[in-house]
Design an enzyme around this catalytic site. Structure first.
Site, mmCIF file in Angstrom:
data_model
loop_
_atom_site.group_PDB
_atom_site.id
_atom_site.type_symbol
_atom_site.label_atom_id
_atom_site.label_comp_id
_atom_site.label_asym_id
_atom_site.label_seq_id
_atom_site.Cartn_x
_atom_site.Cartn_y
_atom_site.Cartn_z
ATOM 1 N N SER A 162 0.823 -1.209 0.000
ATOM 2 C CA SER A 162 0.000 0.000 0.000
ATOM 3 C C SER A 162 0.856 1.258 0.000
ATOM 4 O O SER A 162 0.509 2.246 -0.653
ATOM 5 C CB SER A 162 -0.964 0.004 1.186
ATOM 6 O OG SER A 162 -0.280 -0.141 2.404
ATOM 7 N N GLU A 163 1.980 1.260 0.713
ATOM 8 C CA GLU A 163 2.922 2.379 0.625
ATOM 9 C C GLU A 163 4.360 1.897 0.735
ATOM 10 O O GLU A 163 4.653 0.924 1.432
ATOM 11 C CB GLU A 163 2.681 3.417 1.735
ATOM 12 C CG GLU A 163 1.755 4.552 1.369
ATOM 13 C CD GLU A 163 0.311 4.207 1.621
ATOM 14 O OE1 GLU A 163 -0.578 4.946 1.147
ATOM 15 O OE2 GLU A 163 0.069 3.201 2.296
#
Length: 289
Positions: A48-49
């Site tokens: 996600s990041e």
């Protein structure tokens, strides 16, 4: 073209158990990379990041109290990310030997602090992002997709983070929230003008389980169908539940399949998010500059 290697770590954030919480990749850069290369690395990591940390003022990772920090999803750069900040601080404190009590990150959301606690947990000092009441009719299709047939008690919107907050009616339980299965591709078709970049759906907690509130978070607009545990969403949630409960401290659970826990304390216009981490992987990425 110069070939080199850079260290990369994967950390599960807001958990003390491997393979739960929210995984983030962390790259600590002695020399900064281009945005194009950061985007490629984030896409390759496909989490996600991915957090990219740089040294400021010619210091070292071991001795510096201040760093630059940016976050990239597999498709977009984002302005604020809690779990990847927690992961980055954990690497600096736990793996790179930084002995500072607190460090600062210079980010697109201003200066963010990370404080090393005695029990090895880490506290993030973030800006509070209070939401405001919002007309449900304006985004009725998004609400229908996320909440399905469940009754929504309140709809609010955070203009600073572009997050829509939906509160389920109090008659529901945690399993009702966990059983929701919205089509995130359908969400994209109903909102494309930038008013919403993520949807929080939240529910009052259960004192028997030790939680003040529960939540889930969906952000397909930035390439994240469902985020496992979201620090930035809790800068909105904390402000919302502060008004509901008339108190400043909370224990929260994000009810994704992986799940994660946060201890929260509001001080003025700031919110302190405390969580643990589990270190999963460390290695090197081969790149060409």
């Amino acid at each position: 073209m110069e070939q080199t290697f850079t260290a990369v770590y994967i950390v599960d954030a807001f958990t003390n158990e491997l393979f739960s919480g929210n995984p983030a990749a962390v790259c600590c850069l002695e020399k900064d990379f281009s945005d194009s290369l950061k985007r490629k690395i984030a896409a390759e990591m496909n989490l996600s990041e991915t957090a990219f940390v740089t040294i400021e003022n010619g210091e070292t990772f071991e001795k510096s109290p201040k760093f630059g920090l940016r976050w990239f999803t597999p498709t977009h750069e984002v302005d604020l990310c809690g779990h990847a900040t927690l992961a980055a601080a954990a690497i600096i404190f736990h793996k790179l030997g930084n002995k500072e009590k607190a460090i600062e990150f210079n980010t697109h959301s201003g200066i963010l602090k990370a404080i090393q606690e005695k029990d090895s947990s880490i506290t993030l000092d973030f800006p509070l992002n209070p939401p405001s009441p919002y007309q449900a009719q304006n985004l009725k299709d998004i609400i229908r997709v996320v909440a399905e047939n469940l009754e929504i008690q309140d709809v609010q919107h955070s203009s600073t983070t572009k997050k829509l907050l939906l509160r389920l009616a109090d008659k529901y339980k945690r399993h009702d929230l966990e059983n929701l299965n919205p089509s995130t591709q359908e969400l994209l078709s109903y909102e494309s003008n930038g008013v919403v970049k993520g949807v929080i759906i939240t529910l009052q907690g259960d004192a028997n389980e030790g939680y003040d509130f529960y939540s889930r978070y969906f952000a397909p607009w930035v390439g994240i169908p469902e985020d496992p545990v979201t620090g930035s969403a809790h800068t909105v949630l904390a402000a919302y539940w502060q008004k509901v409960y008339n108190k400043d401290q909370f224990r929260a659970r994000q009810c994704s399949k992986r799940g994660g826990d946060l201890n929260i304390k509001i001080i003025g216009q700031r919110v302190k998010l405390t969580g643990e981490v589990a270190h999963v992987l460390e290695g090197k990425i081969r790149i060409k500059l």
